[in-house]
Design a protein around this motif. Structure first.
Motif, mmCIF file in Angstrom:
data_model
loop_
_atom_site.group_PDB
_atom_site.id
_atom_site.type_symbol
_atom_site.label_atom_id
_atom_site.label_comp_id
_atom_site.label_asym_id
_atom_site.label_seq_id
_atom_site.Cartn_x
_atom_site.Cartn_y
_atom_site.Cartn_z
ATOM 1 N N ILE A 99 0.849 -1.190 0.000
ATOM 2 C CA ILE A 99 0.000 0.000 0.000
ATOM 3 C C ILE A 99 0.885 1.241 0.000
ATOM 4 O O ILE A 99 1.978 1.232 0.580
ATOM 5 C CB ILE A 99 -0.964 -0.001 1.218
ATOM 6 N N ARG A 100 0.417 2.313 -0.674
ATOM 7 C CA ARG A 100 1.095 3.603 -0.625
ATOM 8 C C ARG A 100 0.047 4.700 -0.754
ATOM 9 O O ARG A 100 -0.988 4.523 -1.376
ATOM 10 C CB ARG A 100 2.159 3.739 -1.694
ATOM 11 N N MET A 101 0.337 5.848 -0.152
ATOM 12 C CA MET A 101 -0.567 6.995 -0.212
ATOM 13 C C MET A 101 -0.401 7.698 -1.549
ATOM 14 O O MET A 101 0.699 7.777 -2.086
ATOM 15 C CB MET A 101 -0.277 7.944 0.935
ATOM 16 N N VAL A 121 2.374 2.322 8.401
ATOM 17 C CA VAL A 121 2.938 1.479 9.442
ATOM 18 C C VAL A 121 3.905 0.469 8.851
ATOM 19 O O VAL A 121 4.958 0.203 9.400
ATOM 20 C CB VAL A 121 1.812 0.770 10.232
ATOM 21 N N SER A 122 3.547 -0.080 7.708
ATOM 22 C CA SER A 122 4.413 -1.030 7.005
ATOM 23 C C SER A 122 3.999 -1.008 5.544
ATOM 24 O O SER A 122 3.133 -0.231 5.150
ATOM 25 C CB SER A 122 4.252 -2.437 7.581
ATOM 26 N N ASP A 123 4.598 -1.861 4.754
ATOM 27 C CA ASP A 123 4.200 -1.950 3.345
ATOM 28 C C ASP A 123 2.762 -2.427 3.195
ATOM 29 O O ASP A 123 2.148 -2.241 2.165
ATOM 30 C CB ASP A 123 5.109 -2.918 2.585
ATOM 31 N N ARG A 124 2.207 -3.044 4.226
ATOM 32 C CA ARG A 124 0.873 -3.651 4.138
ATOM 33 C C ARG A 124 -0.202 -2.947 4.951
ATOM 34 O O ARG A 124 -1.345 -3.381 4.964
ATOM 35 C CB ARG A 124 0.955 -5.111 4.587
ATOM 36 N N ALA A 125 0.128 -1.869 5.658
ATOM 37 C CA ALA A 125 -0.866 -1.218 6.511
ATOM 38 C C ALA A 125 -0.644 0.287 6.562
ATOM 39 O O ALA A 125 0.479 0.755 6.435
ATOM 40 C CB ALA A 125 -0.799 -1.794 7.922
ATOM 41 N N ALA A 126 -1.743 1.014 6.728
ATOM 42 C CA ALA A 126 -1.699 2.461 6.890
ATOM 43 C C ALA A 126 -2.694 2.856 7.962
ATOM 44 O O ALA A 126 -3.728 2.211 8.119
ATOM 45 C CB ALA A 126 -2.043 3.153 5.579
ATOM 46 N N GLU A 127 -2.370 3.900 8.695
ATOM 47 C CA GLU A 127 -3.309 4.429 9.668
ATOM 48 C C GLU A 127 -3.154 5.933 9.704
ATOM 49 O O GLU A 127 -2.102 6.465 9.377
ATOM 50 C CB GLU A 127 -3.104 3.824 11.053
ATOM 51 N N GLY A 128 -4.225 6.621 10.063
ATOM 52 C CA GLY A 128 -4.165 8.068 10.112
ATOM 53 C C GLY A 128 -5.450 8.656 10.617
ATOM 54 O O GLY A 128 -6.315 7.957 11.128
ATOM 55 N N THR A 129 -5.549 9.972 10.467
ATOM 56 C CA THR A 129 -6.743 10.692 10.871
ATOM 57 C C THR A 129 -7.266 11.497 9.696
ATOM 58 O O THR A 129 -6.515 11.853 8.786
ATOM 59 C CB THR A 129 -6.454 11.648 12.042
ATOM 60 N N ILE A 130 -8.549 11.762 9.722
ATOM 61 C CA ILE A 130 -9.180 12.588 8.706
ATOM 62 C C ILE A 130 -10.344 13.319 9.343
ATOM 63 O O ILE A 130 -11.023 12.775 10.210
ATOM 64 C CB ILE A 130 -9.631 11.752 7.487
#
Length: 97
Positions: free
Chosen positions: A30-32, A44-53
């Motif tokens: 995954i990439r933004m 967090v890693s190549d396989r996960a993302a976390e954030g706020t919106i």
């Protein structure tokens, strides 16, 4: 034919005007898209993302299948209990423009 480096799928998170948190995990990578991850989300890693919106849109390209999505509003309530959590749109095999 997709290569190993291709991220053919797209997930879009749309804020609803209330601070919310999200977590995404995928079976591939995954990439933004179109933003600075350090300012908008934490990969967090190549396989996960976390954030706020709060408002606006955040997009991620990924390979494989979407494995997990977790959304909570500022109170920690998740859908369907909270109508304020972001919406998520998942599109597979979307050309990278």
């Amino acid at each position: 034919m997709p290569t190993e480096d291709t991220l053919p799928n797209l997930v879009t998170i749309v804020g609803r005007g209330v601070p919310s948190n999200y977590e995404l995990s995928v079976e591939g990578r995954i990439r933004m898209v179109g933003a600075n991850p350090a300012e908008e989300a934490t990969i967090v890693s190549d396989r996960a993302a976390e954030g706020t919106i709060d408002t606006g849109v955040q997009r991620f390209r990924f390979s494989g299948e979407l494995a997990n999505v977790r959304l909570v509003d500022w109170n920690g309530a998740s859908p369907p209990e909270s109508p304020d959590t972001p919406t998520v749109h998942i599109d597979y095999n979307v050309p990278d423009r």
